[in-house]
Scaffold this motif. Sequence first.
Motif, PDB file in Angstrom:
ATOM      1  N   ARG A 134      -8.130  -7.296  -9.534  1.00  0.00           N
ATOM      2  CA  ARG A 134      -8.323  -6.103  -8.705  1.00  0.00           C
ATOM      3  C   ARG A 134      -9.255  -6.400  -7.529  1.00  0.00           C
ATOM      4  NH1 ARG A 134      -9.181  -0.051 -10.762  1.00  0.00           N
ATOM      5  NH2 ARG A 134      -9.041   0.930  -8.724  1.00  0.00           N
TER       6      ARG A 134
ATOM      7  N   ASN B 157       0.806  -1.217   0.000  1.00  0.00           N
ATOM      8  CA  ASN B 157       0.000   0.000   0.000  1.00  0.00           C
ATOM      9  C   ASN B 157       0.840   1.269   0.000  1.00  0.00           C
ATOM     10  OD1 ASN B 157      -2.453  -1.296  -0.184  1.00  0.00           O
ATOM     11  ND2 ASN B 157      -2.692  -1.502   2.031  1.00  0.00           N
TER      12      ASN B 157
ATOM     13  N   ALA C  11      -4.545  -1.832  -1.947  1.00  0.00           N
ATOM     14  CA  ALA C  11      -4.989  -0.787  -2.868  1.00  0.00           C
ATOM     15  C   ALA C  11      -4.358  -0.996  -4.231  1.00  0.00           C
ATOM     16  CB  ALA C  11      -4.613   0.592  -2.318  1.00  0.00           C
TER      17      ALA C  11
ATOM     18  N   VAL D 278       3.384   0.856  -5.638  1.00  0.00           N
ATOM     19  CA  VAL D 278       2.436   0.897  -6.748  1.00  0.00           C
ATOM     20  C   VAL D 278       2.038  -0.533  -7.087  1.00  0.00           C
ATOM     21  CG1 VAL D 278       2.141   1.404  -9.202  1.00  0.00           C
ATOM     22  CG2 VAL D 278       3.268   3.061  -7.713  1.00  0.00           C
TER      23      VAL D 278
ATOM     24  N   ASP E  98      -3.370   0.478  -7.980  1.00  0.00           N
ATOM     25  CA  ASP E  98      -3.052   1.760  -8.609  1.00  0.00           C
ATOM     26  C   ASP E  98      -3.133   1.735 -10.127  1.00  0.00           C
ATOM     27  OD1 ASP E  98      -2.010   3.162  -6.087  1.00  0.00           O
ATOM     28  OD2 ASP E  98      -0.788   1.341  -6.149  1.00  0.00           O
ATOM     29  N   ALA E  99      -2.961   0.554 -10.744  1.00  0.00           N
ATOM     30  CA  ALA E  99      -2.907   0.495 -12.198  1.00  0.00           C
ATOM     31  C   ALA E  99      -3.606  -0.758 -12.715  1.00  0.00           C
ATOM     32  CB  ALA E  99      -1.454   0.507 -12.681  1.00  0.00           C
TER      33      ALA E  99
ATOM     34  N   GLU F 237      -8.166  -6.037  -3.611  1.00  0.00           N
ATOM     35  CA  GLU F 237      -8.876  -5.099  -2.737  1.00  0.00           C
ATOM     36  C   GLU F 237      -9.601  -5.819  -1.600  1.00  0.00           C
ATOM     37  OE1 GLU F 237      -9.549  -1.432  -5.915  1.00  0.00           O
ATOM     38  OE2 GLU F 237     -11.199  -2.839  -5.533  1.00  0.00           O
TER      39      GLU F 237
ATOM     40  N   ALA G 270       3.636   4.362 -13.438  1.00  0.00           N
ATOM     41  CA  ALA G 270       3.025   4.894 -12.218  1.00  0.00           C
ATOM     42  C   ALA G 270       4.041   4.979 -11.074  1.00  0.00           C
ATOM     43  CB  ALA G 270       1.843   4.016 -11.805  1.00  0.00           C
TER      44      ALA G 270
ATOM     45  N   THR H 286       2.511  -0.006 -14.863  1.00  0.00           N
ATOM     46  CA  THR H 286       2.937  -0.057 -13.463  1.00  0.00           C
ATOM     47  C   THR H 286       4.248   0.688 -13.260  1.00  0.00           C
ATOM     48  OG1 THR H 286       1.812  -2.192 -13.178  1.00  0.00           O
ATOM     49  CG2 THR H 286       3.473  -1.591 -11.533  1.00  0.00           C
TER      50      THR H 286
END
Length: 249
Positions: free
Chosen positions: A213, A201, A222, A204, A224-225, A217, A242, A239
């Motif tokens: 995803r 967390n 979390a 990335v 991010d991409a 989650e 980011a 990734t």
Amino acid sequence: MTTRDTTVAVFRPDDGRLAAAAELVESLGATPVADPMLEVTATGATPRTDADVVVFTSKTGVDLAADAGFDAGDAVVAAVGDTTAGRLRDRGYAVDVVPAEFTSSGLVAALEDRVDGARVEVARSDHGSPVLLDGLEAAGAFVHETVLYELERPDGSGESAALAATGDLDAACFTSTLTVEHFLDAAAERGVREDAIAGLNDAVVGVIGPPTRETAESHGIAVDAVPDVADFDALATETVEAAAPTYHE
């Protein structure tokens, strides 16, 4: 942070795909952490040849079926996404159905109007989602599943989890629900599960698509991409960008 200082975990099977993933991350200017979270073991089974519709959900499944000499005959051939469809065509199969959404539920939506009363063969791994089988059966299909290969976590995996737990991992590329679960299992085995989640967390996290995803989650990770295309090259590129947005400069 410079891109070369960016450590990026990749979790592909160590059958050539892991080395290719690490090479791609290096080509993007980052430092790969090659941590195999999946090991493929073929079962020796082949898809049934009396089906009206045959469904493939991975390139690995396609290769195993093709290597065994599987003949689709006149069956409708469905692929979960463009990557699987491409491998089918490469191996000489015609592809009739590719869903707009590259998921099990997307496959069900693409097939439900044409499988009532049909024999549907689903050829995949031992960790396939029940969503596909249940959805096809609800649409009236007679569904048979052939497990072409099993997916397990290799002994010794988990370097990335240890790095995440100490804050030394900058990014991770999860390519399936199972890679998330195996990462967490490896972290738990090392006694650092909660610290590894906290580390992710602070890093990335890239995932291959919506189901991955959802899994991440659900475990408090979390995301991010998520690339628009369910493809590892796109996942790695997005990734790394980011994690170190200066790598194009």
